[in-house]
Design an enzyme around this catalytic site. Sequence first.
Site, PDB file in Angstrom:
ATOM      1  N   CYS A   1      42.261  -7.834  66.153  1.00  0.00           N
ATOM      2  CA  CYS A   1      42.999  -9.010  65.684  1.00  0.00           C
ATOM      3  C   CYS A   1      44.247  -9.259  66.531  1.00  0.00           C
ATOM      4  O   CYS A   1      44.675 -10.382  66.702  1.00  0.00           O
ATOM      5  CB  CYS A   1      43.371  -8.865  64.222  1.00  0.00           C
ATOM      6  SG  CYS A   1      44.137  -7.281  63.865  1.00  0.00           S
TER       7      CYS A   1
ATOM      8  N   LYS B   1      36.367  -1.541  49.620  1.00  0.00           N
ATOM      9  CA  LYS B   1      35.095  -2.111  50.055  1.00  0.00           C
ATOM     10  C   LYS B   1      35.068  -2.173  51.569  1.00  0.00           C
ATOM     11  O   LYS B   1      35.789  -2.947  52.196  1.00  0.00           O
ATOM     12  CB  LYS B   1      34.872  -3.522  49.511  1.00  0.00           C
ATOM     13  CG  LYS B   1      33.418  -3.958  49.753  1.00  0.00           C
ATOM     14  CD  LYS B   1      33.187  -5.451  49.742  1.00  0.00           C
ATOM     15  CE  LYS B   1      33.476  -6.113  51.060  1.00  0.00           C
ATOM     16  NZ  LYS B   1      32.445  -5.899  52.095  1.00  0.00           N
TER      17      LYS B   1
ATOM     18  N   GLU C   1      46.237  -8.851  56.457  1.00  0.00           N
ATOM     19  CA  GLU C   1      46.334  -8.690  57.909  1.00  0.00           C
ATOM     20  C   GLU C   1      45.215  -9.528  58.496  1.00  0.00           C
ATOM     21  O   GLU C   1      44.039  -9.185  58.353  1.00  0.00           O
ATOM     22  CB  GLU C   1      46.137  -7.223  58.317  1.00  0.00           C
ATOM     23  CG  GLU C   1      47.189  -6.284  57.802  1.00  0.00           C
ATOM     24  CD  GLU C   1      48.551  -6.499  58.431  1.00  0.00           C
ATOM     25  OE1 GLU C   1      48.671  -7.305  59.372  1.00  0.00           O
ATOM     26  OE2 GLU C   1      49.495  -5.856  57.951  1.00  0.00           O
TER      27      GLU C   1
ATOM     28  N   GLU D   1      40.506 -17.857  67.569  1.00  0.00           N
ATOM     29  CA  GLU D   1      40.275 -16.436  67.756  1.00  0.00           C
ATOM     30  C   GLU D   1      38.789 -16.221  68.053  1.00  0.00           C
ATOM     31  O   GLU D   1      37.926 -16.591  67.259  1.00  0.00           O
ATOM     32  CB  GLU D   1      40.679 -15.671  66.503  1.00  0.00           C
ATOM     33  CG  GLU D   1      40.585 -14.173  66.685  1.00  0.00           C
ATOM     34  CD  GLU D   1      41.100 -13.405  65.480  1.00  0.00           C
ATOM     35  OE1 GLU D   1      40.790 -13.806  64.351  1.00  0.00           O
ATOM     36  OE2 GLU D   1      41.801 -12.399  65.677  1.00  0.00           O
TER      37      GLU D   1
END
Lengths: 480, 315, 280
Positions: free
Chosen positions: A290, A182, A256, A387
Amino acid sequence: MSNFEYAPAPESRAVVSIDPAYGLFINGKFLPGKSHFPTINPATGEKLSKITQSTTADVNKAVAAARGAYVKTWSKMPPAERAKYLYRIARILQERAREFAVLETLDNGKPIRESRDVDVPLVAAHFFYHAGWADKLQYAGFGEAPKAHGVVGAIIPWNFPLLMLAWKVAPALATGNTVVLKPAETTSLTALLFAQVCQQAELPAGVVNIVTGDGKVGAALVNHPGVDKIAFTGSTDVGKIIARSVAHSGKSVTLELGGKGANIVFEDAAIDEAVEGIVNGIFFNQGHVCCAGSRLLLQEGIHDEVLEKLKRRMSQLRLGDPMDKNTDIGAINSAEQLAKITSLAQVGVSEGGESWSPDCALPVNGFWFKPTIFTGVTQAHRIAREEIFGPVLSVLTFRTPQEAMEKANNTPFGLSAGIWSEKGSRVLWASKHLQAGVIWANTFNKFDPTSPFGGYKESGWGREGGRHGLGAYLKGGDHE
Amino acid sequence: MNYSAIIDGSEASLKNFLRTLPGVDQVGAESRAAMLATRSIKNATKSYAIDLAISMVDLTTLEGADTPGKVRALCSKAMRPDPTDPTVPHVGAICVYNDMVSVARQHLDLIGGHDIPVAAVTTAFPSGRASMPVKIQDTQDAITAGATEIDMVIDRGAFLSGQYGQVFEEIKIIKEVCGEKAHLKVILETGELVTYDNVRKASYLAMLAGADFIKTSTGKVSPAATPPVVLVMLEAVRDFYSMTNVKIGVKAAGGIRTTKDAIKQLVLVNETAGPDWLNPGLFRIGASALLNDLLMQRMKMRDGRYASPNYVTID
Amino acid sequence: MSNRIDVRKTYKLFINGQFPRSESGRVYEIKSGKDFVANPSQASRKDMRDAVTAARAAQPGWANATAYNRGQILYRIAEMLEGRTSQFVEEISLLEKVTSIQAKAQVKQSIDQWVWYAGWADKIATAFGSTNPVAGPYYNFTIPEPMGVVGILAPEKPSLLGLVNCLAPVLVSGNTAVLVASQSAPLTAITFAEVLATSDLPAGVCNILTGIKDEIAPWMASHMDINAMDISGAAKKTQPALREAGADNLKRIFSFSDKAKTQRMTSFLEAKTIWHTIGI
């Protein structure tokens, strides 16, 4: 005034043809979707196409196709033959590289220079690398006859759409699994073009299936009893939801997730290259990375010098049309992400951080954010902890190497870190003490299929790439 | 210039200062240069860049087989690179051995090229292996013959054995010989210095000793003016300017043969030292074959079709 | 002489190299058949918290000890265990309803297990690390590192071997541990703690709690400063809830089959990949 202002150098769009609407890729065929949502070019707001919102029935159909292909074809095929399909895919990706790069840039907003020079070459390299593993798995350190899980559900983010596809699909297929993928809601186009590559490679039907749509489709895949293993790249929040979901099902999972990487510059660093590394660490891909080096830790003695050079360097960053070959900073991927970056930057200001951006004009249409640094930041600021996933750098200082390590590790994340020093013993000392899965010494944001990638702590479970990454797709691998 | 605030000229002070310079990471410097090489320079910018590059060329002949006839032909080319198109600028300078300086000067003056300087390579170019009196005489001769730019070589042997004081002294002495009459370009011969750390150190040593320009190479040693070497030297002049408020020029010489190569150099200048350095007073390209390629590209830009070497002169 | 009264042992917890009673003051009764055997401490969640604090504090030092040193300490544990064989045989046969021959076999296996893992200490990086031939001017290598603090729920039986099977592979790579012992047969765990206390193992590297597993386990699973857990010793039906609670800090939670050996070690490793430029 110099006349050496670079004239526009746009890459041609002629190489891609985008359908007015896309369906799903299930069992080797494109099936029409029922309901659609638009996908846009984030640099202009232009509507590129319509993408299918998959239903539960679609997910069921895709999982059934993957199961069928696993049982009937893929698990029975000699590994050396499996390898050849991956090699074929790698070659077709190389042949159609420019097409993929242009489509990725149109759909994602990243500069063509990056999709052309980084994303797409790495994608081909991932397939080429993993192809070679297919018939050599007994040498990977997971037993003499390691077994595939079966059906892998792969859910990938929008920051490196095609590359993340490759990170999941290449090892999954090499180890003998079949896949239901997906892609992210805002960036499905290159995945759907990849489906055509599967067709050109004559990959057996059902080995790769693609269902598009929002998070509900991902959740359906995660909770589907026919899926044996989940491979997810995305936010830590969603990662935790997945971890909770699979607690009861016993599915194998790799995650991850997010990061808040410290990029540590010691006073003996090669300063000019460190400045390049800082820029590459946080402004590469608009900071939608990331493993971005989003916390700059400067030794106090070089703080002013580095900041001066960094600001001068940032003033040269060319922000604008991602299709222009000279663009360094492209568009923010979506209105939603832009809102998130804007709001966290505002928090940075309200918490007393001093914000600085170079003087550059932002395009009128699309989603844009100026490359920004915050000075006067401490570990207590939210912008040093959360983040941001955008082109925003927090600058902190340290006095001793120990203090640098303490600050760098003072986070629930543990994905990446950077070390800049010309002293070998110090680099190795810091490498040992940093709690991060990937450490770049005198470089940053480098990726390679042979190099395991993944995080400590809340940055995820497992590794992708290299020998270690194979374990995630084999029974008895590291994170069973 | 007097840089006594930085060094007192002693061997020890030079060593101490050069030790404070940050190192250069080879991989980082090369990847930065490679990234800048991907800049795509098109249309009006390209036309501008081609003329700028022509005006920066130090048109060079440094052969044992050089003759007055060859040098005069080169001077004509320097003055009017494309005889069919008066809009082409003249080159930055003519660069010859010292015995050809007077030939070049006289011919340039004869054809109206008063404002094209003649540069002479001196100090026992290219090796620099001669006694100091010889190097001084070599330089003095060139100036007497009309050279207004001196391209000296550093003593690489002394540099590589750590005798920075000696390298510094030689440059200082040649600078004194040049006085007000000639600009001094100091050739580092980066191909023999091997490391970028050395390139950075030698750049500072030359600047502190009085160089007006720092120059990559003699053209007799390969590699020569590679983009990362030029990048490191441009960083040096940029940072030296921050430190002293003095702008030193850079000359890239050796291996720059095509328009593409030249434009890469201009991009390096633009994005490293900055637009202030984008003029012949602060950036030069030492070359011979390059000029014709620039002219052919210029024709292509002007006429909208690909050019032939039959239409550019080969003097 | 025949009327001499035995001097009994008080079974306490093992936290940070010391043997405290539970801060809660609680004990629970262990019987063999109808006969009273002992009143071991019933650890509370606060004892668990203290044990985690000790394990966290000890972790960097243990991880930074040389692999050779860790190997020697693990081997020392085997030596100490060997010398105490008869005491373990007695406690095992008393509580596990096995013959002394079977008990002795368990002790011997436990000793051999320590010897086996001791030898791993300085081979883990060789066997499970790698150098990676990246396409560029970089030296790139991956080293296995300990995850940090590991919570262990030891199996009920075999009480000593089960504990050793869980503990040795966790400690050998530089993790520190908080272990909840077999609830029904906790005596061997505490006697084993006495072995640890005399084996040069730094204080806090291994902490052992006795008590009610279902009481402590959820607190362990939700503890934000535990990096990983081995829940092999938890009842199957409680495992999903523990995994769910562990998701809050993305704990790595594993349940192993009895046959697993190297996997028990590799599961508690993080792969750290380091890139460095190659240049002159």
